[in-house]
Enzyme design. Structure first.
Site, PDB file in Angstrom:
ATOM      1  CB  SER A  60      -0.936   0.004   1.222  1.00  0.00           C
ATOM      2  OG  SER A  60      -0.209  -0.241   2.398  1.00  0.00           O
ATOM      3  CG  ASN A 147      -3.712  -5.311  12.831  1.00  0.00           C
ATOM      4  OD1 ASN A 147      -3.113  -5.187  11.761  1.00  0.00           O
ATOM      5  ND2 ASN A 147      -4.146  -6.473  13.276  1.00  0.00           N
ATOM      6  CB  THR A 192     -41.355  24.158  -7.403  1.00  0.00           C
ATOM      7  OG1 THR A 192     -42.546  24.540  -8.091  1.00  0.00           O
ATOM      8  CG2 THR A 192     -41.203  25.024  -6.163  1.00  0.00           C
ATOM      9  CB  SER A 314     -15.218  24.960 -27.481  1.00  0.00           C
ATOM     10  OG  SER A 314     -15.188  24.165 -28.646  1.00  0.00           O
ATOM     11  CE  LYS A 320     -20.522  26.162 -25.974  1.00  0.00           C
ATOM     12  NZ  LYS A 320     -20.481  24.717 -26.220  1.00  0.00           N
ATOM     13  CG  ASN A 322     -18.014  25.063 -22.920  1.00  0.00           C
ATOM     14  OD1 ASN A 322     -19.071  25.537 -23.326  1.00  0.00           O
ATOM     15  ND2 ASN A 322     -17.165  24.402 -23.705  1.00  0.00           N
ATOM     16  CD  GLU A 327     -20.318  21.258 -18.142  1.00  0.00           C
ATOM     17  OE1 GLU A 327     -21.141  21.836 -18.840  1.00  0.00           O
ATOM     18  OE2 GLU A 327     -19.210  20.911 -18.578  1.00  0.00           O
ATOM     19  CE1 TYR A 354      -6.090  -3.716   8.940  1.00  0.00           C
ATOM     20  CE2 TYR A 354      -5.135  -5.882   8.545  1.00  0.00           C
ATOM     21  CZ  TYR A 354      -5.338  -4.564   8.157  1.00  0.00           C
ATOM     22  OH  TYR A 354      -4.786  -4.111   6.987  1.00  0.00           O
ATOM     23  CD  GLN A 359      -2.972  -2.460   2.256  1.00  0.00           C
ATOM     24  OE1 GLN A 359      -2.229  -2.658   3.218  1.00  0.00           O
ATOM     25  NE2 GLN A 359      -2.744  -2.974   1.068  1.00  0.00           N
ATOM     26  CE  LYS A 362      -4.058   2.056   4.394  1.00  0.00           C
ATOM     27  NZ  LYS A 362      -5.026   1.697   5.431  1.00  0.00           N
TER      28      LYS A 362
HETATM   29  N1  ARG Z   1      -1.055  -1.470   5.393  1.00  0.00           N
HETATM   30  C1  ARG Z   1      -1.967  -2.054   6.316  1.00  0.00           C
HETATM   31  C2  ARG Z   1      -3.340  -1.364   6.193  1.00  0.00           C
HETATM   32  O1  ARG Z   1      -3.351  -0.335   5.698  1.00  0.00           O
HETATM   33  C3  ARG Z   1      -1.471  -1.931   7.706  1.00  0.00           C
HETATM   34  C4  ARG Z   1      -1.993  -2.974   8.642  1.00  0.00           C
HETATM   35  C5  ARG Z   1      -1.460  -4.304   8.289  1.00  0.00           C
HETATM   36  N2  ARG Z   1      -1.841  -5.288   9.242  1.00  0.00           N
HETATM   37  C6  ARG Z   1      -1.687  -6.604   9.012  1.00  0.00           C
HETATM   38  N3  ARG Z   1      -2.084  -7.374   9.975  1.00  0.00           N
HETATM   39  N4  ARG Z   1      -1.243  -7.060   7.899  1.00  0.00           N
HETATM   40  O2  ARG Z   1      -4.339  -1.853   6.606  1.00  0.00           O
END
Ligand code: ARG
Length: 499
Positions: A60, A147, A192, A314, A320, A322, A327, A354, A359, A362
């Site tokens: 991640s 966690n 309305t 445009s 134009k 816009n 939008e 957990y 994950q 995020k």
């Molecule tokens: N990168 C993980 C997340 O965002 C961190 C927690 C990982 N925990 C684990 N038990 N693998 O959730």
């Protein structure tokens, strides 16, 4: 390729009443078969390398690096808490704190080098700390899990962002309120079903959006207060086995309370779900404002003209101008709704505590935060810089929009409203049949519909006085708008004083 390492672990625990007891002193000696495993926080029990495809999905770091500041802060505070338990000596704490400051410095000066083996921000920071200060870095994670670490980092990050978003909302409300005050008397049709309904003040329309934003701001403060709970000290799920003073740790980290149940704490993402839902609603409000302005800015309406800096051109049609910004606000509302729905689907069906599914929180959180920052500022910019064409607004008013006022006129003459509504309807039909405006009907014509009409009916054909009769709290009269402006000013002042 194999080699041996020796690891000496000594844990000293300071008991309450200042007694220090050496709990254990042991020496490990083991073989590590593959060097690759050395770089993983959890490589010890594995005998083969992780599949590269799993490695890619599992990592991640490409997005959670954004939590670097919060992660370092969490580690600094946790190290302090560990020192108080005796797990770290004062000297070790100093070494760890200095190392963490160096890590922080590298991030803020853009010099932190992410390695391909860094799974996430927590792994990356710990790996770098170890490179900088050596083995003592390995003590920092005592009793902590990624966690409770990630849940803590995210709460700190998001609460900070909520503050920023709230200040954007306040700025926006200020812009709308200032505009409403400057242009308080401009009349326009209120709609309305997108059909002309009754005359209203442009300032009343502006403020209707300010009230939406104010509700969004209040809601955001409420969920920020709910997110103000520290999960750190929950470990992987069972809690922390060392005498960590969690309330003190919470204070150190800027939280006002600790999570009361470790199993809930590590799996709880209500604060993200609430935030995403909050963003959905706020974005829907912005989308509605954007849609109004797209319509009002069209040649067919011509009520407003967006400033050049909030218009786009445009590539084909040179004439134009816009409203792309508006939008995109409308479009983003759809994407935000998708992120919220997607994340709720991630949560649904998860077992307790957990799970790595979490994950997925995020990217949704970062994307929605970025979108909200952007659309709040663009919407505020568009509203702040447009010009309103008061003549066009006024000339869009038509006498049929006063039909309700005809009914109210008759009510004031003593007629019950249902009858008055029907009589006014007949007046509308008569004017339509005669192909004249309602205000051009003669007294005879009106009397042919009802004997209650008198000469003073002429006063009804006045848009200003029509608007001004709506004096009950919250209506479109100028006195009500003045009250709303006062209320907004007061509220903005209070917001500024608590910030
Ligand atoms: N990168 C993980 C997340 O965002 C961190 C927690 C990982 N925990 C684990 N038990 N693998 O959730």
């Amino acid at each position: 390729m194999g080699y041996e390492i020796k690891c000496y672990v000594r844990i000293k625990v300071q008991m309450i009443f200042q007694t220090t007891v050496a709990v254990s002193c042991c020496v490990f000696k083991h073989r590590i078969i593959e060097k690759e495993k050395e770089s993983k926080l959890w490589g010890g029990r594995f005998s083969s390398e992780t599949s590269p495809v799993l490695e890619k999905l599992n990592a991640s770091i490409k997005y959670d690096w954004r939590l670097w500041r919060e992660d370092v802060k969490g580690s600094k505070c946790y190290a302090r808490a560990l020192q108080k338990t005796g797990i770290l000596t004062q000297e070790e704490l100093t070494v760890i704190q200095d190392g963490l400051s160096k890590v922080e410095e590298e991030w803020s000066s853009n010099n932190f080098k992410i390695k391909s083996t860094d799974e996430d921000i927590h792994t990356a920071n710990e790996r770098r700390l170890k490179e900088l200060i050596g083995g003592v870095a390995g003590k920092l994670h005592t009793g902590r899990s990624r966690n409770d670490q990630v849940a803590t980092d995210m709460r700190i990050w998001l609460r900070d962002k909520m503050g920023t978003l709230n200040s954007f909302i306040h700025d926006f409300i200020q812009i709308v309120t200032d505009r409403a005050r400057r242009e308080v008397h401009i009349l326009m049709p209120g709609y309305t079903h997108l059909q002309r309904a009754q005359p209203v003040l442009w300032s009343h329309w502006l403020l209707s959006h300010a009230w939406n934003l104010r509700a969004d701001s209040e809601r955001l403060s409420q969920l920020s207060a709910r997110a103000d709970e520290m999960p750190l000290g929950s470990g992987a799920l069972a809690g922390n086995p060392f005498p960590v003073d969690r309330p003190a740790l919470a204070r150190d980290l800027g939280f006002s309370r600790c999570s009361p149940n470790s199993m809930r704490a590590v799996g709880d993402r209500d604060f993200i779900a609430e935030f995403l839902w909050w963003a959905c609603l706020c974005a829907v409000h912005l989308s509605r404002l954007a849609e109004d302005l797209v319509l009002f800015g069209s040649q067919e309406f011509g009520f407003v003209r967006l400033a050049d800096c909030h218009s786009t051109g445009s590539s084909l049609m040179p004439h134009k101008r816009n409203p792309d910004g508006l939008e995109l606000i409308r479009g983003r509302a759809g994407r935000i709704l998708g992120q919220c729905t997607g994340f709720m689907a991630v949560l649904k069906g998860l077992p307790s505590t957990y799970n790595k599914d979490l994950q997925e929180d995020k990217e949704a959180m970062f994307d929605v935060c970025d979108s909200m920052e952007s659309i709040l500022q663009v919407a505020a910019g568009a509203v702040g810089t447009l010009t309103v064409n008061s003549d066009k607004c006024r000339s869009a008013l038509t006498p049929d929009m006063l039909a309700t006022d005809v009914a109210y006129y008759l009510v004031r003459k003593g007629m019950e409203f249902r009858v008055a509504h029907s009589v006014a309807g007949k007046v509308v039909a008569l004017a339509e049949k005669m192909e004249v405006a309602m205000s051009e009907l003669t007294m005879e014509h009106l009397k042919s519909v009802s004997e209650c009409f008198e000469e003073d009916v002429r006063d009804v054909w006045n848009y200003e006085s029509s608007v001004d009769q709506y004096r009950a709290l919250g209506g479109t009269s100028s006195s009500s708008v003045a009250q709303q402006l006062d209320q907004m000013d007061q509220w903005l002042k209070n917001c500024a004083s608590v910030q």
